[in-house]
Design a protein around this motif. Structure first.
Motif, PDB file in Angstrom:
ATOM      1  N   ALA A 231       0.828  -1.205   0.000  1.00 56.80           N
ATOM      2  CA  ALA A 231       0.000   0.000   0.000  1.00 56.80           C
ATOM      3  C   ALA A 231       0.863   1.256   0.000  1.00 56.80           C
ATOM      4  O   ALA A 231       0.544   2.248  -0.671  1.00 56.80           O
ATOM      5  CB  ALA A 231      -0.922  -0.007   1.214  1.00 56.80           C
ATOM      6  N   ARG A 232       1.959   1.220   0.740  1.00 59.84           N
ATOM      7  CA  ARG A 232       2.859   2.376   0.772  1.00 59.84           C
ATOM      8  C   ARG A 232       3.457   2.634  -0.612  1.00 59.84           C
ATOM      9  O   ARG A 232       3.533   3.780  -1.079  1.00 59.84           O
ATOM     10  CB  ARG A 232       3.951   2.156   1.810  1.00 59.84           C
ATOM     11  N   LEU A 233       3.880   1.570  -1.277  1.00 61.86           N
ATOM     12  CA  LEU A 233       4.422   1.734  -2.624  1.00 61.86           C
ATOM     13  C   LEU A 233       3.340   2.202  -3.592  1.00 61.86           C
ATOM     14  O   LEU A 233       3.606   3.030  -4.478  1.00 61.86           O
ATOM     15  CB  LEU A 233       5.015   0.411  -3.119  1.00 61.86           C
ATOM     16  N   ALA A 298      -4.583   7.730   3.757  1.00 63.09           N
ATOM     17  CA  ALA A 298      -4.658   7.355   2.341  1.00 63.09           C
ATOM     18  C   ALA A 298      -4.042   5.978   2.107  1.00 63.09           C
ATOM     19  O   ALA A 298      -4.557   5.182   1.320  1.00 63.09           O
ATOM     20  CB  ALA A 298      -3.937   8.404   1.483  1.00 63.09           C
ATOM     21  N   GLU A 299      -2.947   5.680   2.809  1.00 56.53           N
ATOM     22  CA  GLU A 299      -2.304   4.377   2.646  1.00 56.53           C
ATOM     23  C   GLU A 299      -3.176   3.261   3.217  1.00 56.53           C
ATOM     24  O   GLU A 299      -3.216   2.165   2.674  1.00 56.53           O
ATOM     25  CB  GLU A 299      -0.934   4.388   3.319  1.00 56.53           C
ATOM     26  N   ARG A 300      -3.895   3.545   4.297  1.00 55.94           N
ATOM     27  CA  ARG A 300      -4.810   2.533   4.854  1.00 55.94           C
ATOM     28  C   ARG A 300      -5.944   2.243   3.877  1.00 55.94           C
ATOM     29  O   ARG A 300      -6.360   1.091   3.720  1.00 55.94           O
ATOM     30  CB  ARG A 300      -5.358   2.995   6.201  1.00 55.94           C
ATOM     31  N   ARG A 301      -6.446   3.274   3.219  1.00 50.57           N
ATOM     32  CA  ARG A 301      -7.491   3.049   2.209  1.00 50.57           C
ATOM     33  C   ARG A 301      -6.931   2.225   1.050  1.00 50.57           C
ATOM     34  O   ARG A 301      -7.613   1.336   0.511  1.00 50.57           O
ATOM     35  CB  ARG A 301      -8.044   4.382   1.704  1.00 50.57           C
ATOM     36  N   SER A 302      -5.696   2.511   0.664  1.00 47.09           N
ATOM     37  CA  SER A 302      -5.057   1.754  -0.404  1.00 47.09           C
ATOM     38  C   SER A 302      -4.884   0.295   0.012  1.00 47.09           C
ATOM     39  O   SER A 302      -5.128  -0.625  -0.780  1.00 47.09           O
ATOM     40  CB  SER A 302      -3.696   2.363  -0.740  1.00 47.09           C
TER      41      SER A 302
END
Length: 314
Positions: A231-233, A298-302
């Protein structure tokens, strides 16, 4: 008249007897682990845990069509070769020239693939030339141990991939009968597959599926940790392998996650080795950063979006 008390149609372990067995055999639970002699069997979701070869074993079991690798057995008098699949999906056999094989892609009623392989290895160590073990049956109480008890846990596998199944037969031997038919069908079903060779890249395979190519990469990290790093990437726009590639999703297999990328099939498999190495480095950096930098909103949503693009293979 008194009302009948509703009784749920499920076993003591919560599985509906008419539903597919959780072991992945394709049979109903009542005809598999829920049947006589099968109910006490425990389903092991991560059968190769603790072995350095875990990711390669999963790849050979699930999607590599034709490959062999020497098993790093401890204290064995006979050399044993692990095979992705053997003629007629046999569990083990001794080829006419004395070569001993154990197969990974087999039918089984057991809930522990590692124990099944240990039983096949023990069988092949004492079998005679020309013998074959069609299937490893349900647990018979002999307690054969597990693959972890037989292998050098610190040694990884380096599979040799083959373009067909000619290695089923000794040199200069022509197949006949059922073996010839099985060989013909197996060769016709092979998808071109290559193992990517690059520093830090293990259990990553390029597969030509016809309309497109894929990279299937068995990862050793715990699923939630890996999803967070992916998700971070993704949030940084760094989840692909460059032009002609895109992240497609992932599947679970034997306790680990296997991310999949769609690739431009016009590019040769070797051209993806360097991009895979770069992706592996970015992924490792993202994994390390999770210790000090929690995921943003945003990363958690991803991550939730990536989780929704998963399937499970048993």
């Amino acid at each position: 008249m008194a009302k009948r008390t509703a009784v749920k149609n499920q076993s003591a372990d919560g599985v509906n007897p008419r539903q597919p067995c959780p072991c992945g055999s394709g049979k109903r639970y009542k005809a598999c682990h829920g049947g006589a002699g099968g109910g006490a069997d425990v389903i092991v979701s991560r059968p190769f845990e603790g072995l350095a070869a875990e990711t390669e074993l999963i790849a050979l079991r699930e999607f590599v069509p034709s490959a062999t690798a020497k098993l790093p057995l401890r204290d064995a008098e006979r050399e044993v070769t692990l095979a992705s699949v053997l003629p007629m999906a046999a569990a083990a056999l001794i080829r006419a020239d004395g070569t001993a094989f154990v197969g990974l892609q087999v039918q089984t009623r057991s809930g522990d693939l590692s124990r099944d392989l240990a039983r096949a290895v023990q069988w092949v160590l004492s079998a005679e030339t020309g013998d074959a073990l069609p299937v490893v049956g349900p647990d018979d109480g002999t307690n054969p141990g597990r693959l972890q008890d037989l292998l050098d846990a610190d040694v990884n596998l380096t599979p040799e991939l083959h373009t067909d199944f000619a290695w089923w037969m000794p040199p200069d031997n022509e197949p006949t009968g059922d073996v010839a038919l099985s060989l013909e069908r197996a060769n016709a079903a092979i998808l071109p597959t290559e193992r990517l060779d690059a520093p830090g890249v293990h259990a990553a395979y390029w597969v030509d599926a016809g309309d497109k190519a894929h990279l299937r990469w068995v990862r050793p990290e715990p699923e939630e940790q890996l999803l967070a790093a992916l998700a971070r990437l993704s949030g940084r726009g760094e989840l692909d392998l460059g032009e002609g590639s895109r992240y497609a999703g992932s599947f679970r297999a034997h306790g680990l996650l296997v991310p999949v990328w769609d690739l431009d099939r016009e590019m040769h498999s070797s051209e993806w080795a360097s991009p895979a190495e770069g992706l592996g480095k970015r992924l490792q950096e993202a994994l390390t950063s999770l210790d000090s930098e929690p995921l943003t909103e945003a990363e958690r949503r991803s991550r939730d979006g990536l989780r929704g693009r998963q399937i499970t293979l048993r």
